[in-house]
Design an enzyme around this catalytic site. Structure first.
Site, PDB file in Angstrom:
ATOM      1  N   LYS A  43      -8.145 -29.660 -44.436  1.00 44.11           N
ATOM      2  CA  LYS A  43      -8.834 -29.143 -43.239  1.00 44.11           C
ATOM      3  C   LYS A  43      -8.628 -27.632 -43.167  1.00 44.11           C
ATOM      4  O   LYS A  43      -7.503 -27.147 -43.071  1.00 44.11           O
ATOM      5  CB  LYS A  43      -8.273 -29.808 -41.976  1.00 44.11           C
ATOM      6  CG  LYS A  43      -8.978 -29.346 -40.709  1.00 44.11           C
ATOM      7  CD  LYS A  43      -8.552 -30.172 -39.508  1.00 44.11           C
ATOM      8  CE  LYS A  43      -7.369 -29.612 -38.770  1.00 44.11           C
ATOM      9  NZ  LYS A  43      -7.664 -28.389 -38.018  1.00 44.11           N
ATOM     10  N   ASP A  70     -13.288 -27.000 -40.194  1.00 42.78           N
ATOM     11  CA  ASP A  70     -13.104 -27.295 -38.767  1.00 42.78           C
ATOM     12  C   ASP A  70     -13.442 -26.057 -37.929  1.00 42.78           C
ATOM     13  O   ASP A  70     -12.558 -25.336 -37.479  1.00 42.78           O
ATOM     14  CB  ASP A  70     -11.625 -27.705 -38.578  1.00 42.78           C
ATOM     15  CG  ASP A  70     -11.289 -28.068 -37.155  1.00 42.78           C
ATOM     16  OD1 ASP A  70     -12.202 -28.306 -36.356  1.00 42.78           O
ATOM     17  OD2 ASP A  70     -10.074 -28.115 -36.833  1.00 42.78           O
ATOM     18  N   LYS A  72     -15.925 -26.212 -35.335  1.00 42.27           N
ATOM     19  CA  LYS A  72     -16.398 -26.675 -34.016  1.00 42.27           C
ATOM     20  C   LYS A  72     -17.550 -25.828 -33.469  1.00 42.27           C
ATOM     21  O   LYS A  72     -17.407 -25.112 -32.471  1.00 42.27           O
ATOM     22  CB  LYS A  72     -15.237 -26.662 -33.009  1.00 42.27           C
ATOM     23  CG  LYS A  72     -14.037 -27.496 -33.423  1.00 42.27           C
ATOM     24  CD  LYS A  72     -12.966 -27.481 -32.350  1.00 42.27           C
ATOM     25  CE  LYS A  72     -11.743 -28.275 -32.727  1.00 42.27           C
ATOM     26  NZ  LYS A  72     -10.914 -27.638 -33.786  1.00 42.27           N
ATOM     27  N   TYR A  74     -20.633 -24.391 -31.518  1.00 39.32           N
ATOM     28  CA  TYR A  74     -21.150 -24.539 -30.149  1.00 39.32           C
ATOM     29  C   TYR A  74     -22.051 -23.349 -29.865  1.00 39.32           C
ATOM     30  O   TYR A  74     -21.570 -22.216 -29.734  1.00 39.32           O
ATOM     31  CB  TYR A  74     -19.983 -24.581 -29.156  1.00 39.32           C
ATOM     32  CG  TYR A  74     -20.396 -24.815 -27.715  1.00 39.32           C
ATOM     33  CD1 TYR A  74     -20.352 -26.088 -27.158  1.00 39.32           C
ATOM     34  CD2 TYR A  74     -20.831 -23.766 -26.907  1.00 39.32           C
ATOM     35  CE1 TYR A  74     -20.732 -26.309 -25.849  1.00 39.32           C
ATOM     36  CE2 TYR A  74     -21.218 -23.977 -25.596  1.00 39.32           C
ATOM     37  CZ  TYR A  74     -21.163 -25.244 -25.074  1.00 39.32           C
ATOM     38  OH  TYR A  74     -21.535 -25.467 -23.769  1.00 39.32           O
ATOM     39  N   ASP A  75     -23.366 -23.609 -29.785  1.00 41.77           N
ATOM     40  CA  ASP A  75     -24.304 -22.501 -29.539  1.00 41.77           C
ATOM     41  C   ASP A  75     -25.665 -23.098 -29.200  1.00 41.77           C
ATOM     42  O   ASP A  75     -25.767 -24.320 -29.035  1.00 41.77           O
ATOM     43  CB  ASP A  75     -24.376 -21.589 -30.794  1.00 41.77           C
ATOM     44  CG  ASP A  75     -24.630 -20.134 -30.415  1.00 41.77           C
ATOM     45  OD1 ASP A  75     -25.574 -19.895 -29.628  1.00 41.77           O
ATOM     46  OD2 ASP A  75     -23.911 -19.246 -30.894  1.00 41.77           O
ATOM     47  N   ASN A  78     -30.987 -23.703 -32.343  1.00 38.37           N
ATOM     48  CA  ASN A  78     -31.418 -23.053 -33.578  1.00 38.37           C
ATOM     49  C   ASN A  78     -30.268 -22.315 -34.258  1.00 38.37           C
ATOM     50  O   ASN A  78     -30.127 -22.340 -35.489  1.00 38.37           O
ATOM     51  CB  ASN A  78     -32.577 -22.097 -33.284  1.00 38.37           C
ATOM     52  CG  ASN A  78     -33.164 -21.531 -34.547  1.00 38.37           C
ATOM     53  OD1 ASN A  78     -33.627 -22.288 -35.406  1.00 38.37           O
ATOM     54  ND2 ASN A  78     -33.106 -20.221 -34.695  1.00 38.37           N
ATOM     55  N   THR A 129      -8.199 -32.080 -27.058  1.00 38.77           N
ATOM     56  CA  THR A 129      -6.992 -32.764 -26.561  1.00 38.77           C
ATOM     57  C   THR A 129      -6.073 -31.841 -25.758  1.00 38.77           C
ATOM     58  O   THR A 129      -5.134 -32.298 -25.129  1.00 38.77           O
ATOM     59  CB  THR A 129      -6.187 -33.381 -27.721  1.00 38.77           C
ATOM     60  OG1 THR A 129      -6.101 -32.408 -28.742  1.00 38.77           O
ATOM     61  CG2 THR A 129      -6.832 -34.639 -28.233  1.00 38.77           C
ATOM     62  N   GLY A 218      -0.755 -32.376 -40.202  1.00 37.51           N
ATOM     63  CA  GLY A 218      -0.405 -30.978 -40.464  1.00 37.51           C
ATOM     64  C   GLY A 218       1.082 -30.819 -40.700  1.00 37.51           C
ATOM     65  O   GLY A 218       1.578 -31.005 -41.816  1.00 37.51           O
ATOM     66  N   ARG A 219       1.786 -30.517 -39.631  1.00 34.06           N
ATOM     67  CA  ARG A 219       3.212 -30.220 -39.755  1.00 34.06           C
ATOM     68  C   ARG A 219       4.061 -31.242 -40.505  1.00 34.06           C
ATOM     69  O   ARG A 219       4.922 -30.841 -41.288  1.00 34.06           O
ATOM     70  CB  ARG A 219       3.797 -29.930 -38.361  1.00 34.06           C
ATOM     71  CG  ARG A 219       3.417 -28.541 -37.874  1.00 34.06           C
ATOM     72  CD  ARG A 219       3.570 -28.391 -36.387  1.00 34.06           C
ATOM     73  NE  ARG A 219       2.542 -29.111 -35.655  1.00 34.06           N
ATOM     74  CZ  ARG A 219       2.388 -29.071 -34.340  1.00 34.06           C
ATOM     75  NH1 ARG A 219       3.214 -28.341 -33.605  1.00 34.06           N
ATOM     76  NH2 ARG A 219       1.425 -29.740 -33.754  1.00 34.06           N
TER      77      ARG A 219
END
Ligand code: C5P
Length: 242
Positions: A43, A70, A72, A74-75, A78, A129, A218-219
């Site tokens: 990721k 990753d 994400k 958002y717009d 188009n 989250t 991850g960690r």
């Protein structure tokens, strides 16, 4: 399309978050666990992508990894579709958008991507989250649980491949959409490791019980003294009884 392949496997896929602060550390980790590259997804998030860009993605791809970008999106529809097209050209295997960008935006993204012979999988983020219920309600006017369900349905109807969600919600989301609708779940502590700043963590047994498709870790891997041994242990646990 990419999706045909993994749906047949019916096994949890392990996605390692490359959240180290420098490119060198991320590459060191990728090299250490390279032996398992074919079975692994990496990721790549904002920090690495903004700093290390497409060249970094190519380096990881050359090692044989599957890449989840990753970012994400958002717009407006188009602009999102334009970005999705560029992401597809990068050759990554999966990326994500915010479901709250709306149905039209998600459909426009999928229409644009479906012109590609081979396109990346597209997931929608339902609710971040990091939100408390109260904070979430102020912005979205509803509880996280209700709205996450609505967003999952909306993403499914818009033709996306799946959602990013909590491991605890995976089964329910598949019930209200489709069993093949992908769930990708962060907040995984494979063997009950330290939760860090995550609030509701799940282990591999829970992910299996919830029919999760992708676990993001991850960690527990990159902070381990021996990331390679840890990855091997997780992959073995995933294979158990599957
Ligand atoms: O270190 P840890 O296993 O907690 O990392 C989880 C990864 O998943 C991080 O990259 C984090 O930003 C990401 N993530 C998350 N919760 C979300 C979405 C992404 O923890 N809802």
């Amino acid at each position: 399309m990419e999706n045909g392949k993994w749906k047949m496997e019916n096994k949890i896929k392990l996605c390692i978050a490359l959240d180290n602060p420098t490119k060198e550390e991320n590459l060191k980790l990728a090299n250490e666990i390279k032996e398992y590259a074919e079975d692994l997804w990496l990721k790549v998030g904002f920090r690495s992508y903004i700093r290390d860009g497409a060249e970094f993605i190519n380096e990881l791809k050359l090692m044989g990894y599957n890449i989840f970008l990753d970012l994400k999106l958002y717009d407006i529809p188009n602009t999102m579709a334009d970005a999705a097209e560029e992401i597809a050209k990068l050759g990554v295997n999966m990326f994500n958008v915010h479901a709250s960008a709306g149905s039209k935006a998600m459909k426009t993204v999928m229409d644009r991507l479906n012109k590609f012979e081979k396109r990346p999988l597209v997931l929608a983020v339902t609710a971040l989250t990091s939100f408390s219920d109260e904070e979430f309600k102020k912005i979205y006017g509803d509880s996280i649980e209700n709205r996450a369900k609505e967003f999952a349905k909306l993403s499914f109807e818009a033709g996306l491949d799946g959602v990013v969600c909590s491991a605890f919600e995976s089964k329910m989301i598949k019930e209200i959409t489709d069993k093949n609708f992908i769930t990708l779940t962060p907040g995984i502590r494979p063997f009950g490791e330290d939760a860090g700043d995550q609030t509701r963590v799940a282990d591999i047994d829970l992910a299996k019980a919830q029919n999760v498709d992708f676990i993001v870790v991850g960690r527990p891997v990159y902070k381990d003294k021996n990331p390679k041994a840890k990855v091997e242990k997780i992959l073995n646990k995933i294979k158990e009884n599957q």
